[in-house]
Design an enzyme around this catalytic site. Structure first.
Site, PDB file in Angstrom:
ATOM      1  N   ARG A 178     -28.027  15.026   3.246  1.00 22.85           N
ATOM      2  CA  ARG A 178     -28.377  13.612   3.149  1.00 22.85           C
ATOM      3  C   ARG A 178     -29.591  13.307   4.002  1.00 22.85           C
ATOM      4  NH1 ARG A 178     -23.901   9.460   4.329  1.00 22.85           N
ATOM      5  NH2 ARG A 178     -25.476   8.070   3.427  1.00 22.85           N
ATOM      6  N   CYS A 235     -27.387   6.716  11.413  1.00 23.48           N
ATOM      7  CA  CYS A 235     -26.600   7.508  10.452  1.00 23.48           C
ATOM      8  C   CYS A 235     -26.745   6.805   9.109  1.00 23.48           C
ATOM      9  CB  CYS A 235     -25.142   7.639  10.895  1.00 23.48           C
ATOM     10  SG  CYS A 235     -24.280   6.066  11.087  1.00 23.48           S
TER      11      CYS A 235
END
Length: 280
Positions: A178, A235
């Protein structure tokens, strides 16, 4: 309190301080009702349930990320309803090695409540130590809203971060694929904040789900932090970034800064820069 508490030490704490507040923060991003169902099936005796969306996050606007912070007054009221008062020990845990409970740990610290720790290894460590679970839901021990105190954990917003990208080091807690932008299952844009360094939050853990020793964490973070730039944690939505933040505190780095909006907020504004691939 130290940021982490072992299952054995928690049992001792509960024997000495039975008024300790326990928060079960189990959750599943793919099924927001799963954590609450797991709590109903069995949790630490006396634990209350803290829902990531309802209790630990505020209203979404489409531009403030998937798990924006609530107003401080809202957190103060929730803490009071949960029975959290100044000086009262609080222990947070989940079934995901701290993945979601770290958000509660950070929020309480941000609100000025220092007497909070994460159960190291979570519910699994508790049962492995031979301690019981229960399906009984405790009666609420409501008290007054938590008193207004200066924020005790530093944070940074999107506009401040964009202005200071060259001055800070962004530590991205997402999985490597990711971070690189190979895949993006949750947000509309793939990639990462320019200049960010990847530290997958699960790298903080041993195979049994407990945190690595402090000296090992320090060596690993030292290898990622080559200079004295201020560290900003990010994040996907400001939750697992708290895992790295806690790990750095365990390792002796002190309090670093949280970008609570994280990638889900950053990528919602098309004018903000985006990077892909591994860091050069």
């Amino acid at each position: 309190m130290h940021p982490l508490i072992s299952a054995t030490d928690l049992r001792d704490l509960l024997a000495r301080r039975p008024e300790t507040v326990l928060l079960d923060c189990s959750f599943d991003l793919a099924d927001p009702t799963a954590g609450e169902r797991s709590y109903a099936e069995g949790h630490l005796p006396g634990a209350h349930y803290a829902h990531l969306d309802r209790d630990l996050s505020g209203a979404k606007t489409g531009r403030n990320g998937r798990h924006p912070l609530r107003e401080r007054a809202d957190y103060a009221a929730w803490m009071g309803r949960t029975g959290i008062a100044p000086g009262l020990p609080v222990v947070v845990y989940d079934r995901q090695a701290g993945m979601f409970a770290v958000r509660a740990w950070w929020v309480l610290r941000w609100m000025g409540h220092d007497a909070v720790a994460l159960l190291d290894g979570g519910l699994q460590a508790w049962t492995a130590a031979g301690a019981p679970l229960t399906a009984d839901v405790p009666a609420p021990r409501a008290t007054a809203p938590y008193p207004e105190l200066p924020p005790a954990m530093p944070r940074i917003d999107a506009s401040q971060l964009q202005q200071r990208l060259s001055e800070v080091l962004v530590l991205d807690a997402r999985a490597p694929e990711r971070y690189r932008g190979d895949v993006e299952p949750l947000d509309p844009v793939a990639g990462h904040i320019p200049g960010a360094v990847n530290r997958f939050f699960k790298d903080n853990l041993q195979p049994d789900g407990r945190f690595k020793p402090a000296d090992q964490l320090k060596r690993e973070f030292d290898a990622l932090l080559p200079d004295e730039r201020q560290v900003v944690h990010s994040c996907g939505s400001g939750v697992t970034s708290c895992h790295n933040l806690l790990a750095m505190e365990v390792a002796g780095f002190g309090r670093s800064r949280l970008y609570a909006g994280s990638w889900s907020e950053w990528c919602s504004e098309p004018t903000r820069p985006v990077s892909k691939g591994p860091r050069p």
